[in-house]
Design a protein around this motif. Structure first.
Motif, PDB file in Angstrom:
ATOM      1  N   ALA A   1       2.016   4.019 -13.120  1.00 40.63           N
ATOM      2  CA  ALA A   1       3.992   4.200 -12.691  1.00 40.63           C
ATOM      3  C   ALA A   1       3.709   4.608 -11.595  1.00 40.63           C
ATOM      4  CB  ALA A   1       3.973   5.263 -13.931  1.00 40.63           C
ATOM      5  N   ASN A   2       2.331   5.497 -11.549  1.00 40.94           N
ATOM      6  CA  ASN A   2       2.567   6.380  -9.668  1.00 40.94           C
ATOM      7  C   ASN A   2       2.662   5.287  -8.488  1.00 40.94           C
ATOM      8  OD1 ASN A   2       1.573   8.524 -11.220  1.00 40.94           O
ATOM      9  ND2 ASN A   2      -0.467   8.302 -10.809  1.00 40.94           N
ATOM     10  N   LEU A   3       2.428   3.754  -8.783  1.00 44.21           N
ATOM     11  CA  LEU A   3       2.600   2.956  -7.660  1.00 44.21           C
ATOM     12  C   LEU A   3       3.392   2.543  -7.764  1.00 44.21           C
ATOM     13  CD1 LEU A   3      -0.958  -0.186  -8.481  1.00 44.21           C
ATOM     14  CD2 LEU A   3      -0.277   1.963  -6.794  1.00 44.21           C
ATOM     15  N   LEU A   4       4.594   2.781  -9.141  1.00 48.12           N
ATOM     16  CA  LEU A   4       5.480   1.667  -9.282  1.00 48.12           C
ATOM     17  C   LEU A   4       6.683   2.910  -7.995  1.00 48.12           C
ATOM     18  CD1 LEU A   4       5.928  -0.880 -11.840  1.00 48.12           C
ATOM     19  CD2 LEU A   4       5.890  -1.159  -9.357  1.00 48.12           C
ATOM     20  N   ALA A   5       6.622   4.148  -8.293  1.00 42.39           N
ATOM     21  CA  ALA A   5       7.269   5.542  -8.356  1.00 42.39           C
ATOM     22  C   ALA A   5       8.375   5.199  -6.889  1.00 42.39           C
ATOM     23  CB  ALA A   5       6.452   6.717  -8.137  1.00 42.39           C
ATOM     24  N   VAL A   6       7.548   4.647  -5.870  1.00 46.08           N
ATOM     25  CA  VAL A   6       8.343   4.402  -4.446  1.00 46.08           C
ATOM     26  C   VAL A   6       8.458   2.446  -4.706  1.00 46.08           C
ATOM     27  CG1 VAL A   6       8.887   4.945  -1.698  1.00 46.08           C
ATOM     28  CG2 VAL A   6       7.536   6.303  -3.492  1.00 46.08           C
ATOM     29  N   PRO A   7       9.335   2.650  -5.461  1.00 42.53           N
ATOM     30  CA  PRO A   7       9.024   0.814  -5.345  1.00 42.53           C
ATOM     31  C   PRO A   7       9.782  -0.123  -3.475  1.00 42.53           C
ATOM     32  CG  PRO A   7      11.449   1.522  -6.470  1.00 42.53           C
ATOM     33  CD  PRO A   7      10.689   3.079  -5.756  1.00 42.53           C
TER      34      PRO A   7
ATOM     35  N   ARG B   1       7.961   0.905  -1.324  1.00 42.95           N
ATOM     36  CA  ARG B   1       6.422   1.362   0.226  1.00 42.95           C
ATOM     37  C   ARG B   1       5.668   0.138  -0.945  1.00 42.95           C
ATOM     38  NH1 ARG B   1       1.856   6.190  -0.860  1.00 42.95           N
ATOM     39  NH2 ARG B   1       1.746   5.753   0.817  1.00 42.95           N
ATOM     40  N   PRO B   2       4.944  -0.665   0.622  1.00 36.83           N
ATOM     41  CA  PRO B   2       3.973  -1.630   0.614  1.00 36.83           C
ATOM     42  C   PRO B   2       2.945  -1.425  -0.166  1.00 36.83           C
ATOM     43  CG  PRO B   2       4.337  -1.053   3.206  1.00 36.83           C
ATOM     44  CD  PRO B   2       5.010  -0.290   1.838  1.00 36.83           C
ATOM     45  N   LEU B   3       3.129  -2.518  -0.817  1.00 37.84           N
ATOM     46  CA  LEU B   3       1.055  -2.453  -2.018  1.00 37.84           C
ATOM     47  C   LEU B   3       0.224  -1.424  -0.868  1.00 37.84           C
ATOM     48  CD1 LEU B   3       0.056  -2.880  -4.469  1.00 37.84           C
ATOM     49  CD2 LEU B   3      -0.125  -5.701  -3.869  1.00 37.84           C
ATOM     50  N   GLY B   4       0.423  -2.499  -0.191  1.00 37.09           N
ATOM     51  CA  GLY B   4      -1.306  -1.918   0.468  1.00 37.09           C
ATOM     52  C   GLY B   4      -1.609  -0.652   0.119  1.00 37.09           C
ATOM     53  N   GLU B   5      -0.103  -0.240   1.047  1.00 35.40           N
ATOM     54  CA  GLU B   5      -0.369   1.958   1.448  1.00 35.40           C
ATOM     55  C   GLU B   5      -0.293   2.440  -0.193  1.00 35.40           C
ATOM     56  OE1 GLU B   5       2.998   2.592   4.210  1.00 35.40           O
ATOM     57  OE2 GLU B   5       2.270   1.031   4.952  1.00 35.40           O
ATOM     58  N   ALA B   6       0.145   1.248  -0.831  1.00 41.54           N
ATOM     59  CA  ALA B   6       0.495   2.830  -2.428  1.00 41.54           C
ATOM     60  C   ALA B   6      -0.482   2.705  -2.779  1.00 41.54           C
ATOM     61  CB  ALA B   6       1.292   2.150  -3.498  1.00 41.54           C
ATOM     62  N   LEU B   7      -1.524   1.420  -2.812  1.00 44.61           N
ATOM     63  CA  LEU B   7      -3.297   1.590  -3.195  1.00 44.61           C
ATOM     64  C   LEU B   7      -3.955   2.440  -2.936  1.00 44.61           C
ATOM     65  CD1 LEU B   7      -3.696  -2.548  -3.437  1.00 44.61           C
ATOM     66  CD2 LEU B   7      -2.902  -0.195  -5.294  1.00 44.61           C
ATOM     67  N   LEU B   8      -3.447   2.682  -1.201  1.00 43.05           N
ATOM     68  CA  LEU B   8      -4.774   3.849  -0.523  1.00 43.05           C
ATOM     69  C   LEU B   8      -4.445   4.771  -1.075  1.00 43.05           C
ATOM     70  CD1 LEU B   8      -4.953   1.643   3.008  1.00 43.05           C
ATOM     71  CD2 LEU B   8      -6.809   2.228   0.931  1.00 43.05           C
TER      72      LEU B   8
ATOM     73  N   ALA C   1      -3.709 -10.404  -6.861  1.00 49.41           N
ATOM     74  CA  ALA C   1      -2.353 -10.141  -7.004  1.00 49.41           C
ATOM     75  C   ALA C   1      -1.156 -11.169  -6.661  1.00 49.41           C
ATOM     76  CB  ALA C   1      -1.454  -8.935  -6.808  1.00 49.41           C
ATOM     77  N   GLN C   2      -2.132 -12.401  -5.758  1.00 48.46           N
ATOM     78  CA  GLN C   2      -1.652 -12.965  -4.815  1.00 48.46           C
ATOM     79  C   GLN C   2       0.324 -12.389  -3.988  1.00 48.46           C
ATOM     80  OE1 GLN C   2      -0.624 -15.953  -8.237  1.00 48.46           O
ATOM     81  NE2 GLN C   2      -2.396 -17.092  -7.342  1.00 48.46           N
ATOM     82  N   VAL C   3       0.103 -11.901  -3.841  1.00 47.97           N
ATOM     83  CA  VAL C   3       0.625 -11.517  -2.333  1.00 47.97           C
ATOM     84  C   VAL C   3      -0.161 -10.540  -2.111  1.00 47.97           C
ATOM     85  CG1 VAL C   3       2.529 -10.857  -4.905  1.00 47.97           C
ATOM     86  CG2 VAL C   3       0.725  -9.280  -4.191  1.00 47.97           C
ATOM     87  N   THR C   4       0.968 -10.429  -0.053  1.00 49.48           N
ATOM     88  CA  THR C   4       0.042  -9.535   1.121  1.00 49.48           C
ATOM     89  C   THR C   4       0.763  -7.998   0.630  1.00 49.48           C
ATOM     90  OG1 THR C   4       2.718  -9.382   2.235  1.00 49.48           O
ATOM     91  CG2 THR C   4       1.641 -11.930   2.555  1.00 49.48           C
ATOM     92  N   PRO C   5      -0.380  -7.697   1.534  1.00 51.50           N
ATOM     93  CA  PRO C   5      -0.272  -6.158   1.253  1.00 51.50           C
ATOM     94  C   PRO C   5       0.831  -5.588   1.798  1.00 51.50           C
ATOM     95  CG  PRO C   5      -2.139  -6.622   2.855  1.00 51.50           C
ATOM     96  CD  PRO C   5      -1.395  -8.246   2.646  1.00 51.50           C
ATOM     97  N   TRP C   6       1.962  -6.357   2.297  1.00 52.92           N
ATOM     98  CA  TRP C   6       3.270  -5.172   2.655  1.00 52.92           C
ATOM     99  C   TRP C   6       4.440  -5.833   2.065  1.00 52.92           C
ATOM    100  CZ3 TRP C   6      -0.235  -7.489   5.608  1.00 52.92           C
ATOM    101  CH2 TRP C   6      -1.155  -7.359   6.812  1.00 52.92           C
ATOM    102  N   THR C   7       4.081  -6.857   0.949  1.00 54.27           N
ATOM    103  CA  THR C   7       4.906  -6.737  -0.358  1.00 54.27           C
ATOM    104  C   THR C   7       5.159  -5.259  -1.140  1.00 54.27           C
ATOM    105  OG1 THR C   7       4.037  -8.910  -0.609  1.00 54.27           O
ATOM    106  CG2 THR C   7       4.714  -7.106  -2.908  1.00 54.27           C
ATOM    107  N   PRO C   8       6.662  -5.112  -0.702  1.00 53.83           N
ATOM    108  CA  PRO C   8       7.512  -3.704  -1.499  1.00 53.83           C
ATOM    109  C   PRO C   8       6.662  -3.246  -3.225  1.00 53.83           C
ATOM    110  CG  PRO C   8       8.776  -4.652  -0.376  1.00 53.83           C
ATOM    111  CD  PRO C   8       7.447  -5.520  -0.273  1.00 53.83           C
ATOM    112  N   VAL C   9       6.388  -2.487  -3.768  1.00 51.70           N
ATOM    113  CA  VAL C   9       5.526  -2.780  -5.227  1.00 51.70           C
ATOM    114  C   VAL C   9       6.272  -3.843  -6.002  1.00 51.70           C
ATOM    115  CG1 VAL C   9       3.728  -1.233  -4.750  1.00 51.70           C
ATOM    116  CG2 VAL C   9       5.850  -0.048  -4.913  1.00 51.70           C
ATOM    117  N   GLY C  10       8.289  -2.619  -5.449  1.00 51.76           N
ATOM    118  CA  GLY C  10       9.442  -2.932  -6.291  1.00 51.76           C
ATOM    119  C   GLY C  10       9.557  -4.806  -6.585  1.00 51.76           C
ATOM    120  N   SER C  11       8.850  -5.026  -5.552  1.00 58.22           N
ATOM    121  CA  SER C  11       8.999  -6.890  -5.380  1.00 58.22           C
ATOM    122  C   SER C  11       7.610  -7.868  -5.971  1.00 58.22           C
ATOM    123  CB  SER C  11       9.446  -7.115  -3.866  1.00 58.22           C
ATOM    124  OG  SER C  11       9.939  -6.657  -3.567  1.00 58.22           O
ATOM    125  N   LEU C  12       6.460  -6.755  -6.302  1.00 59.49           N
ATOM    126  CA  LEU C  12       6.633  -7.563  -7.548  1.00 59.49           C
ATOM    127  C   LEU C  12       6.475  -8.495  -8.161  1.00 59.49           C
ATOM    128  CD1 LEU C  12       3.376  -4.534  -7.719  1.00 59.49           C
ATOM    129  CD2 LEU C  12       3.402  -6.689  -6.090  1.00 59.49           C
TER     130      LEU C  12
END
Length: 271
Positions: A140-146, A148-155, A175-186
């Motif tokens: 839920a924390n990761l998805l709070a800002v849809p 946001r790039p996944l790599g930044e959210a994980l860090l 996850a087979q996505v780039t670190p720049w993929t928005p978490v809301g686009s997973l």
């Protein structure tokens, strides 16, 4: 590079050496704490919290340290020579009759009341290796800002505590996505975020052993311990495509352009 697994190992070594024993030496080499003295007190425990270390002492005091990029704690048998860097890099020395713990290049050293530890670590999300772990909350924390790039959210340690740049790269690959993929686009964001959180815990847990190495692939072949981290220009272990590198938020990010879909910047020349 210290991440949650290596901090966990450091805490375990410090706990084994210090817990239940009286301090015979206390030397904090930072100006604001240079006159403090806890010699004679007993160390109660040393515990990790994400990338933070908390050494608790009788009398309700805690030594909070953080390793960041290149800090390290070393433990030596009493009377043995120290090694870990030049003397001017030492920031803390804790000794007992049997062992001496030496903290090198520690960027954060503070002494606080144990009751006030929340001031130092209360902002952290669920600890990947801690008793408070909660995959659903981390997701839920990761998805709070849809956006946001996944790599930044994980860090972001406020989302889940313990992931560093190595695991960021490896988790994005899995996850087979780039670190720049928005978490809301997973793909199926809610389910994928939970699976990522659970995968992060599994990877860190698998690397808490004293072997000291870090392995995310399961391969024991030299040079094949990690899928993409640090493998710029080398073949992807799955498809053979050269791994690429570019900066993300000031840090190097790695990805396979074939195995990982999503946005990515143009790599600088030579990368």
């Amino acid at each position: 590079m210290p991440e949650g697994d290596s901090v966990w190992r450091a805490a375990a070594r410090l706990h084994t050496a210090l817990a239940g024993r009286e301090l015979t030496r206390w030397d904090l080499r930072v100006p604001r704490l240079a006159t403090t003295d806890l010699t004679g007190r007993t160390t109660l425990e040393v515990v990790p919290r994400g990338k933070h270390l908390l050494a608790r002492f009788e009398g309700g005091l805690t030594l909070h340290t953080h390793l960041r990029m290149d800090g390290a704690w070393r433990v030596f048998a009493a009377g043995r020579p120290w090694h870990g860097g030049p003397a001017h890099e030492i920031r803390a020395v804790l000794g007992t009759a049997d062992h001496t713990a030496v903290g090198y290049r520690l960027p954060v050293v503070e002494l606080l009341r144990t009751a006030d530890e929340g001031r130092a670590v209360g902002h952290l999300g669920p600890d990947l290796l801690g008793p408070d772990w909660d995959a659903a909350r981390a997701a839920a924390n990761l998805l709070a800002v849809p956006e946001r790039p996944l790599g930044e959210a994980l860090l972001d340690q406020r989302n889940l505590a313990g992931v560093g740049n190595v695991y960021k790269a490896e988790l994005c690959f899995l996850a087979q996505v780039t670190p720049w993929t928005p978490v809301g686009s997973l793909p199926d964001p809610g389910t994928t975020a939970v699976r990522l959180a659970e995968a992060a815990r599994r990877l860190l847990s698998a690397n808490t052993g004293e072997h000291g190495g870090r392995n995310t692939t399961g391969s024991r072949r030299p040079g094949q311990e990690l899928f993409v981290y640090g493998r710029t220009h080398r073949p992807c272990l799955r498809c053979g495509t050269p791994v690429r590198e570019a900066l993300q938020d000031g840090r190097p990010a790695y990805w396979c352009p074939r195995c990982q879909s999503g946005p990515a910047p143009q790599s600088p020349p030579g990368n």
